[in-house]
Design a protein around this motif. Structure first.
Motif, PDB file in Angstrom:
ATOM      1  N   ALA A 114       0.919  -1.280  -0.061  1.00 33.66           N
ATOM      2  CA  ALA A 114      -0.129  -0.146  -0.096  1.00 33.66           C
ATOM      3  C   ALA A 114       0.697   1.343  -0.149  1.00 33.66           C
ATOM      4  N   TYR A 115       0.559   2.123  -0.918  1.00 37.11           N
ATOM      5  CA  TYR A 115       1.536   3.319  -1.090  1.00 37.11           C
ATOM      6  C   TYR A 115       0.734   4.771  -1.559  1.00 37.11           C
ATOM      7  N   ARG A 116      -0.376   4.496  -1.426  1.00 43.37           N
ATOM      8  CA  ARG A 116      -1.488   5.314  -1.858  1.00 43.37           C
ATOM      9  C   ARG A 116      -2.875   5.225  -1.406  1.00 43.37           C
ATOM     10  N   THR A 117      -3.694   6.087  -1.221  1.00 43.73           N
ATOM     11  CA  THR A 117      -5.215   5.977  -1.161  1.00 43.73           C
ATOM     12  C   THR A 117      -5.948   5.736  -2.582  1.00 43.73           C
ATOM     13  N   LEU A 118      -6.779   4.623  -2.546  1.00 44.91           N
ATOM     14  CA  LEU A 118      -7.247   4.240  -4.094  1.00 44.91           C
ATOM     15  C   LEU A 118      -8.658   4.785  -4.124  1.00 44.91           C
ATOM     16  N   HIS A 119      -9.066   5.353  -5.205  1.00 48.92           N
ATOM     17  CA  HIS A 119     -10.018   6.313  -5.305  1.00 48.92           C
ATOM     18  C   HIS A 119     -10.764   5.850  -6.987  1.00 48.92           C
ATOM     19  N   ARG A 120     -11.872   5.774  -6.894  1.00 48.34           N
ATOM     20  CA  ARG A 120     -12.678   5.837  -8.247  1.00 48.34           C
ATOM     21  C   ARG A 120     -11.697   6.628  -9.433  1.00 48.34           C
ATOM     22  N   GLY A 121     -11.475   5.717 -10.422  1.00 44.26           N
ATOM     23  CA  GLY A 121     -10.638   6.142 -11.609  1.00 44.26           C
ATOM     24  C   GLY A 121      -9.163   5.972 -11.453  1.00 44.26           C
ATOM     25  N   ASP A 122      -8.792   5.475 -10.325  1.00 47.24           N
ATOM     26  CA  ASP A 122      -7.228   5.389 -10.253  1.00 47.24           C
ATOM     27  C   ASP A 122      -6.982   4.076 -11.159  1.00 47.24           C
ATOM     28  N   VAL A 123      -5.764   4.020 -11.704  1.00 40.87           N
ATOM     29  CA  VAL A 123      -5.413   2.922 -12.511  1.00 40.87           C
ATOM     30  C   VAL A 123      -3.968   2.434 -12.068  1.00 40.87           C
TER      31      VAL A 123
END
Length: 363
Positions: A114-123
């Motif tokens: 885990a290295y970032r918060t994941l949101h809608r639209g992330d790839v």
């Protein structure tokens, strides 16, 4: 440590020659003068399978990284540790691994940390492994997430809500960086560095873990490295004399010297990892010493005699003393093949036939 090698075979042959009276000059089958001594002790020339082996002691451990080291769990949540697993605990992917400020931190399966918060639209590959988890855990029921999808879609968001709500996490439409840690597989907890009531700092290592799958680690002499390869079959003798089969899974690339040695102790060894065909029978023997026999070569159909039947010839080479049906004894020159140290036999070629009797030292 036992290793089936030509050197070992030669050593045994020398001993056999000593027992039978030393080197005997033979260039072709000859007849030994009719003896008056008692009948000879004999063994039978056999035809069948022979195996070459490397035998070593190893340690039973649990599979993790390819180099044998454990997985490392790095915390990304901020607060106070309010719940931690204990050494030896088993945590499945999708379950709560620990808690910070009473908020669950989940264990999910994946090789990307885990290295970032994941949101809608992330790839990205981290999104793909999230989709894999949501699909594998069944949180996408009725949504049919494609586990190979690298995009955080509306389906991903809806399935994530199911997962977070079911585990008692706040539903924000995203997977916060501190909500989960990723390991390649379900974990067996090793050493825990964090302490209850301690401060949870992002980026801090809090524990080590392995899989729950037992494997065996063997330290192989560098001189033996060329004889052992991935895929070689092995037999592992567990405590209590219980035997389990397996195979060489992988060989390490870095040699190591036992701790505390300064060059006068044992030579550097290469780690070899043995996977077990039925690993469940080895659970409960963590860190136990085991005997490992690795089959490195074999002959399916060969004539063989006991190694102790061999005698050396003055011009070089070896022979065996054959007892004929009429009591005559002939020395027959033989060419040696594979040594099977476990059974004390050696492959031979010469004027011999299956069932012939050869002289061996008296017990």
């Amino acid at each position: 440590m036992r290793r089936r090698t030509w050197a070992l075979g030669a050593a045994v042959v020398i001993a056999a020659a000593a027992v039978t009276g030393g080197v005997i000059a033979v260039s072709s089958p000859t007849t030994v003068p009719a003896p008056t001594e008692p009948p000879a002790t004999t063994a039978t020339v056999e035809r069948g399978k022979l195996s070459d082996m490397v035998s070593q002691y190893g340690i039973l451990t649990f599979r993790a990284r390819a180099d044998g080291s454990p997985y490392t769990v790095v915390n990304q949540a901020r607060g106070i540790f309010t719940e931690l697993p204990g050494e030896g605990d088993k945590v499945a992917c999708g379950d709560v691994l620990y808690r910070v400020d009473q908020n669950p931190v989940l264990l999910l399966c994946g090789t990307v940390p885990a290295y970032r918060t994941l949101h809608r639209g992330d790839v990205g590959n981290d999104v793909r492994q999230l989709n894999v988890n949501l699909h594998t855990l069944g949180d996408d029921a009725g949504l049919e997430i494609n586990p190979d999808d690298t995009t955080f879609t509306n389906r991903t968001g809806k399935a994530l809500e199911v997962l977070l709500r079911g585990k008692g996490l706040d539903v924000t439409g995203a997977l916060e960086i501190g909500d989960a840690v990723f390991l390649p597989e379900s974990a067996r907890i090793g050493k825990v560095a964090a302490v209850l009531g301690g401060s949870a700092q992002p980026g801090a290592t809090i524990l080590d873990a392995t899989s729950d799958t037992p494997e065996v680690q063997v330290g192989l002499d560098r001189s033996q490295q060329g004889s052992v390869k991935a895929g070689d079959r092995a037999q592992v003798t567990l405590p209590g004399n219980m035997a389990v089969t397996g195979k060489v899974d992988r060989l390490g690339k870095v040699a190591s010297v036992p701790a505390g040695q300064n060059g006068s102790g044992p030579a550097a060894t290469i780690p070899v990892y043995i996977s077990l065909d039925t690993p469940e029978v080895a659970r409960g023997f963590d860190a136990a010493p085991v005997q490992v026999d690795i089959t490195t070569a074999g002959v399916d159909d060969a004539l063989s005699v006991p190694v102790t039947a061999l005698v050396g010839m003055s011009g070089g080479g070896f022979a065996v003393e054959v007892v004929r049906s009429d009591g005559r004894r002939d020395l027959v020159a033989v060419k040696l093949g594979l040594f099977d140290t476990a059974d004390g036999r050696v492959e031979v070629e010469g004027a011999l036939a299956e069932g012939d009797l050869v002289v061996v030292p008296s017990p």
